[in-house]
Enzyme design. Structure first.
Site, PDB file in Angstrom:
ATOM      1  N   GLU A  56      11.457  15.065   5.578  1.00  0.00           N
ATOM      2  CA  GLU A  56      12.094  13.768   5.770  1.00  0.00           C
ATOM      3  C   GLU A  56      12.475  13.563   7.237  1.00  0.00           C
ATOM      4  O   GLU A  56      12.297  12.469   7.788  1.00  0.00           O
ATOM      5  CB  GLU A  56      13.316  13.659   4.835  1.00  0.00           C
ATOM      6  CG  GLU A  56      14.146  12.407   4.950  1.00  0.00           C
ATOM      7  CD  GLU A  56      13.386  11.097   4.693  1.00  0.00           C
ATOM      8  OE1 GLU A  56      12.224  11.133   4.248  1.00  0.00           O
ATOM      9  OE2 GLU A  56      13.963  10.039   4.969  1.00  0.00           O
ATOM     10  N   TRP A  80       2.256  -9.154   6.209  1.00  0.00           N
ATOM     11  CA  TRP A  80       1.792  -7.809   6.548  1.00  0.00           C
ATOM     12  C   TRP A  80       0.299  -7.842   6.231  1.00  0.00           C
ATOM     13  O   TRP A  80      -0.095  -7.946   5.082  1.00  0.00           O
ATOM     14  CB  TRP A  80       2.519  -6.764   5.696  1.00  0.00           C
ATOM     15  CG  TRP A  80       2.243  -5.362   6.118  1.00  0.00           C
ATOM     16  CD1 TRP A  80       2.941  -4.635   7.044  1.00  0.00           C
ATOM     17  CD2 TRP A  80       1.208  -4.501   5.632  1.00  0.00           C
ATOM     18  NE1 TRP A  80       2.386  -3.384   7.169  1.00  0.00           N
ATOM     19  CE2 TRP A  80       1.334  -3.269   6.322  1.00  0.00           C
ATOM     20  CE3 TRP A  80       0.180  -4.634   4.693  1.00  0.00           C
ATOM     21  CZ2 TRP A  80       0.483  -2.187   6.098  1.00  0.00           C
ATOM     22  CZ3 TRP A  80      -0.675  -3.568   4.477  1.00  0.00           C
ATOM     23  CH2 TRP A  80      -0.516  -2.360   5.170  1.00  0.00           C
ATOM     24  N   GLU A 103       8.038   7.569  11.974  1.00  0.00           N
ATOM     25  CA  GLU A 103       8.093   6.152  11.607  1.00  0.00           C
ATOM     26  C   GLU A 103       8.632   5.267  12.729  1.00  0.00           C
ATOM     27  O   GLU A 103       8.106   4.198  12.978  1.00  0.00           O
ATOM     28  CB  GLU A 103       9.045   5.959  10.403  1.00  0.00           C
ATOM     29  CG  GLU A 103       8.481   6.307   9.076  1.00  0.00           C
ATOM     30  CD  GLU A 103       9.517   6.076   7.977  1.00  0.00           C
ATOM     31  OE1 GLU A 103       9.193   5.402   7.007  1.00  0.00           O
ATOM     32  OE2 GLU A 103      10.653   6.593   8.091  1.00  0.00           O
ATOM     33  N   HIS A 112       1.381  30.409   9.309  1.00  0.00           N
ATOM     34  CA  HIS A 112       0.012  30.137   8.845  1.00  0.00           C
ATOM     35  C   HIS A 112      -0.581  28.931   9.556  1.00  0.00           C
ATOM     36  O   HIS A 112      -1.416  28.232   8.992  1.00  0.00           O
ATOM     37  CB  HIS A 112       0.005  29.952   7.326  1.00  0.00           C
ATOM     38  CG  HIS A 112       0.535  31.144   6.613  1.00  0.00           C
ATOM     39  ND1 HIS A 112      -0.179  32.314   6.469  1.00  0.00           N
ATOM     40  CD2 HIS A 112       1.742  31.375   6.047  1.00  0.00           C
ATOM     41  CE1 HIS A 112       0.560  33.205   5.827  1.00  0.00           C
ATOM     42  NE2 HIS A 112       1.730  32.653   5.564  1.00  0.00           N
ATOM     43  N   ASN A 124       1.559 -13.141  -1.579  1.00  0.00           N
ATOM     44  CA  ASN A 124       1.805 -11.718  -1.334  1.00  0.00           C
ATOM     45  C   ASN A 124       0.975 -10.966  -2.358  1.00  0.00           C
ATOM     46  O   ASN A 124       1.085 -11.227  -3.554  1.00  0.00           O
ATOM     47  CB  ASN A 124       3.303 -11.430  -1.519  1.00  0.00           C
ATOM     48  CG  ASN A 124       3.611  -9.943  -1.535  1.00  0.00           C
ATOM     49  OD1 ASN A 124       2.874  -9.139  -0.969  1.00  0.00           O
ATOM     50  ND2 ASN A 124       4.710  -9.585  -2.176  1.00  0.00           N
ATOM     51  N   GLY A 125       0.119 -10.045  -1.901  1.00  0.00           N
ATOM     52  CA  GLY A 125      -0.726  -9.301  -2.834  1.00  0.00           C
ATOM     53  C   GLY A 125      -2.164  -9.314  -2.362  1.00  0.00           C
ATOM     54  O   GLY A 125      -2.446  -9.678  -1.219  1.00  0.00           O
ATOM     55  N   LYS A 166      11.045  10.501   9.504  1.00  0.00           N
ATOM     56  CA  LYS A 166      11.915   9.524  10.193  1.00  0.00           C
ATOM     57  C   LYS A 166      11.499   9.389  11.654  1.00  0.00           C
ATOM     58  O   LYS A 166      11.413   8.300  12.188  1.00  0.00           O
ATOM     59  CB  LYS A 166      13.392   9.955  10.159  1.00  0.00           C
ATOM     60  CG  LYS A 166      14.136   9.813   8.875  1.00  0.00           C
ATOM     61  CD  LYS A 166      14.426   8.411   8.435  1.00  0.00           C
ATOM     62  CE  LYS A 166      13.353   7.819   7.634  1.00  0.00           C
ATOM     63  NZ  LYS A 166      13.038   8.006   6.330  1.00  0.00           N
ATOM     64  N   ARG A 173       9.683  -7.017   5.138  1.00  0.00           N
ATOM     65  CA  ARG A 173       8.509  -6.846   4.269  1.00  0.00           C
ATOM     66  C   ARG A 173       7.204  -6.946   5.040  1.00  0.00           C
ATOM     67  O   ARG A 173       6.135  -6.645   4.500  1.00  0.00           O
ATOM     68  CB  ARG A 173       8.519  -7.906   3.161  1.00  0.00           C
ATOM     69  CG  ARG A 173       9.737  -7.839   2.283  1.00  0.00           C
ATOM     70  CD  ARG A 173       9.699  -8.920   1.244  1.00  0.00           C
ATOM     71  NE  ARG A 173       8.708  -8.641   0.220  1.00  0.00           N
ATOM     72  CZ  ARG A 173       8.952  -7.978  -0.888  1.00  0.00           C
ATOM     73  NH1 ARG A 173      10.138  -7.508  -1.136  1.00  0.00           N
ATOM     74  NH2 ARG A 173       7.992  -7.772  -1.768  1.00  0.00           N
ATOM     75  N   CYS A 193       4.633  -8.577   2.684  1.00  0.00           N
ATOM     76  CA  CYS A 193       4.679 -10.021   2.838  1.00  0.00           C
ATOM     77  C   CYS A 193       5.943 -10.549   2.163  1.00  0.00           C
ATOM     78  O   CYS A 193       6.278 -10.153   1.053  1.00  0.00           O
ATOM     79  CB  CYS A 193       3.478 -10.747   2.253  1.00  0.00           C
ATOM     80  SG  CYS A 193       1.929 -10.292   3.023  1.00  0.00           S
ATOM     81  N   LYS A 239       8.700  -2.388   4.544  1.00  0.00           N
ATOM     82  CA  LYS A 239       9.666  -1.695   3.699  1.00  0.00           C
ATOM     83  C   LYS A 239       9.212  -1.602   2.259  1.00  0.00           C
ATOM     84  O   LYS A 239       9.456  -0.615   1.580  1.00  0.00           O
ATOM     85  CB  LYS A 239      11.012  -2.415   3.762  1.00  0.00           C
ATOM     86  CG  LYS A 239      12.060  -1.713   2.975  1.00  0.00           C
ATOM     87  CD  LYS A 239      13.341  -1.594   3.724  1.00  0.00           C
ATOM     88  CE  LYS A 239      14.255  -0.584   3.093  1.00  0.00           C
ATOM     89  NZ  LYS A 239      13.980   0.786   3.516  1.00  0.00           N
TER      90      LYS A 239
HETATM   91  C1  G6P Z   1       7.526   2.391   2.536  1.00  0.00           C
HETATM   92  C2  G6P Z   1       8.874   2.417   3.235  1.00  0.00           C
HETATM   93  C3  G6P Z   1       9.534   3.781   3.035  1.00  0.00           C
HETATM   94  C4  G6P Z   1       9.647   4.094   1.553  1.00  0.00           C
HETATM   95  C5  G6P Z   1       8.297   3.985   0.836  1.00  0.00           C
HETATM   96  C6  G6P Z   1       8.465   4.027  -0.667  1.00  0.00           C
HETATM   97  O1  G6P Z   1       6.667   3.274   3.157  1.00  0.00           O
HETATM   98  O2  G6P Z   1       8.726   2.155   4.608  1.00  0.00           O
HETATM   99  O3  G6P Z   1      10.827   3.770   3.609  1.00  0.00           O
HETATM  100  O4  G6P Z   1      10.154   5.383   1.390  1.00  0.00           O
HETATM  101  O5  G6P Z   1       7.669   2.736   1.153  1.00  0.00           O
HETATM  102  O6  G6P Z   1       9.205   2.894  -1.045  1.00  0.00           O
HETATM  103  P1  G6P Z   1      10.084   2.773  -2.342  1.00  0.00           P
HETATM  104  O7  G6P Z   1      10.666   1.396  -2.267  1.00  0.00           O
HETATM  105  O8  G6P Z   1       9.154   2.944  -3.507  1.00  0.00           O
HETATM  106  O9  G6P Z   1      11.111   3.840  -2.297  1.00  0.00           O
END
Ligand code: G6P
Length: 611
Positions: free
Chosen positions: A484, A73, A491, A507, A99-100, A488, A27, A2, A606
């Protein structure tokens, strides 16, 4: 999660709120809304993105110089117009954005329902604003006091902005675990969840601490705690340029951020390597050198991509500093009564510095007596402030929801930390540390060379963009890169992808391999190269289609794989900084070809400020 923006001053609030919301949209983008005070509280809200709200408001002129905006969000209640913020109290006297999560909202709601209050939405936020109104009316206190009393009854997390129609010259804001920044302009204040909406108006900012409430008028601010202690605010300078928040001619922020990596990696190391003595200087750790020297174990806590950077750091720190490392998901660490000893050092990695689970894990580690270090990107963020010491990654603002340049900046900073600790512990010979530091300084140029292969990666993406599954395999330092790469792709393209240590393939995942399964190997020249070549053979024997990231000059894998992408040679500990780049580009192009919203993938945000 948010995004919150508030304005009080001499200008029209609405354009400032809308442009602020656009900056904060990363956000959350389930719904958006604004409230502007102009005698009455004019509230507009709409499911969907900020653009949908703007379209909804269309040509209606909204005048007024006090207001608030929110991009959501969803936590409590589905993303629809009614659950969108701002929410109003029953009589329409108060409006709030939040937010929260108010954890005890159902109990508070029950009490309010018994008093005759009715609710329009499913949100915890509406409960809070009804509670504030109830206190305001029954206790006959000021709006600020009503907010303060209400927050004393609340369990949970909040970053809020409140407007009271009966006190039209003020804006009230408060925080607990959800960030609030207050920009101080000339005869105006801009409140926001982070500095990005503020930087266009002023560089002077106050970051509220937990349990603080600020009351702003056009030309004054007062801050007190929810226990009514008056606080003297600390005004900081925002170090961020406006251009860093623009796409700069790129189609998406993610692409811009991928291409920025030669610069952001260089920034993350700037002034930290002394090339004459081949030593590392990390000013943020200067005061904790002795504790680091004594450390018997390191525990890394993080979420998402930052957790993957933590896994790379495990290899780095164990190889160079010769110290045992554990890497934990912050969300697991915080709830399992972890064993943390006084001579343990905990490292929290977080781009945003606001991830709720990582922040909570930091607090637990502190309570248990460990030294807690932060590796954060956002200066002044909650984790950066909550930790005892730390190192900023200086990657610049990352707007694309899928993290790219933050990851490489984290890995380069963690590489420096590994060498720094190895110097303190005298665990690495000079020759080796010189090789690593020289290698790190060459990374920006090598990344530039990899980025030149963008067109080739577009072609590969075109051939695989219809796939339903992907497997990513790597060993050693390249195992976290496999994770990673898979993350990616998941996501942003919504293709199911799994990352695995290449040898573990036998395995389980090998059962999935057939002619429809693209397998991405990170198969660079390192200690396990020959073994990975065998794994490639095993996949090909089962008709899997192989895309391999290889070291330039490799003559073996190009004969085996369907496609290869070359990266320049480098010491193995540095390879993740290079091998991840083609994987970022591959997922980006596949997602674009599938018509996905790359910068704002569905259901994600994010900055995950709720657990
Ligand atoms: C969310 C974001 C990711 C990020 C993760 C941890 O899932 O979409 O891109 O890696 O949070 O966020 P931080 O700000 O703690 O690295």
């Amino acid at each position: 999660m948010c995004g919150i923006v508030g304005y009080i001053g001499h200008r029209e609030a609405y354009p400032i709120l809308i442009s602020g919301l656009k900056r904060l949209e990363y956000r959350g983008y389930d719904s958006a809304g604004v409230a502007v005070l102009n005698g009455d509280l004019n509230i507009y809200k709409k499911q969907g993105k900020v653009a949908a709200l703007e379209q909804h408001i269309d040509e209606t002129p909204i005048h007024g110089s006090i207001g608030m905006g929110h991009t959501r969000w969803a936590t409590h209640g589905p993303p629809n117009d009614i659950n969108a913020h701002p929410h109003q109290s029953s009589s329409g006297l108060f409006a709030i954005i939040h937010n929260g999560i108010i954890e005890n909202y159902s109990l508070l709601k029950k009490e309010l329902v018994e008093k005759g209050y009715t609710f329009k939405s499913d949100t915890d936020t509406e409960v809070l604003i009804q509670l504030i109104e109830d206190i305001y009316i029954n206790m006959e206190v000021s709006a600020e006091e009503a907010v303060r009393y209400a927050l004393n009854k609340v369990v949970g997390a909040y970053g809020i902005v409140v407007i009271c129609k009966a006190e039209p010259d003020k804006l009230i804001t408060a925080r607990r675990s959800s960030p609030i920044a207050i920009g101080i302009g000339e005869g105006e204040y801009i409140i926001a969840s982070d500095a990005t909406p503020i930087v266009a108006y002023t560089k002077n900012v106050i970051y509220l601490d937990d349990d603080e409430i600020a009351t702003l008028t056009i030309d004054s601010h007062t801050i007190r705690t929810i226990k009514n202690e008056v606080k003297t605010p600390y005004i900081q300078k925002i170090e961020m340029e406006l251009e860093a928040l623009e796409k700069g001619g790129y189609e998406h922020f993610m692409l811009k951020e991928i291409f920025e990596q030669p610069k952001s990696i260089a920034e993350s190391m700037r002034g930290r390597i002394d090339p004459t003595t081949n030593t590392v200087w990390l000013g943020g750790l200067a005061d904790v050198r002795e504790q680091l020297e004594r450390a018997r174990r390191l525990i890394i806590i993080a979420c998402g991509t930052s957790w993957h950077a933590g896994l790379v750091a495990e290899y780095l720190l164990e190889e160079y500093a010769r110290i045992p490392v554990e890497v934990e998901y912050a969300s697991e660490f915080r709830y399992r009564n972890p064993i943390v000893k006084k001579d343990d050092v905990v490292i929290a990695i977080s781009q945003s510095g606001e991830t709720a689970d990582t922040l909570a894990a930091v607090k637990i580690a502190k309570q248990k007596g460990a030294l807690v270090l932060g590796v954060c990107n956002v200066v002044g963020s909650s984790i950066a402030r909550e930790t005892h010491a730390g190192v900023y990654t200086h990657a610049g603002p990352e707007i694309g929801v899928a993290s790219t340049k933050a990851f490489t900046a984290q890995v380069s900073v963690l590489s420096l930390m590994a060498i720094y600790i190895s110097e303190l512990k005298d665990s690495l010979n000079r020759h080796k540390s010189q090789e690593v530091l020289t290698g790190l300084l060459q990374v920006p140029e090598k990344v530039r060379q990899i980025l030149k292969q963008n067109e080739k990666i577009v072609e590969i993406a075109a051939l695989f963009c219809e796939a339903s599954n992907f497997l990513y395999l790597g060993r050693g330092y390249n195992f976290p890169v496999a994770l990673e790469g898979a993350l990616k792709l998941k996501e942003i393209s919504y293709i199911h992808a799994e990352g695995y240590p290449a040898a573990e393939m036998k395995h389980g995942p090998i059962a999935l391999i057939d002619e429809n399964m693209p397998v991405v190997f990170i198969a660079t020249k390192d200690e396990s190269y020959e073994k990975v070549v065998s794994n490639i053979e095993e996949v090909i024997a089962r008709k899997g289609r192989v895309i391999a990231v290889v070291t330039a000059g490799d003559e073996v894998i190009p004969e085996l794989a369907d496609f290869v992408i070359e990266i320049p040679a480098a010491p193995q500990s540095i390879q993740p900084l290079l091998s991840v780049i083609p994987l970022q580009l591959l997922s980006y192009h596949i997602a674009v070809m599938r018509g996905c919203n790359v910068d704002q993938p569905r259901n994600l945000a994010k900055s995950v400020t709720v657990e």
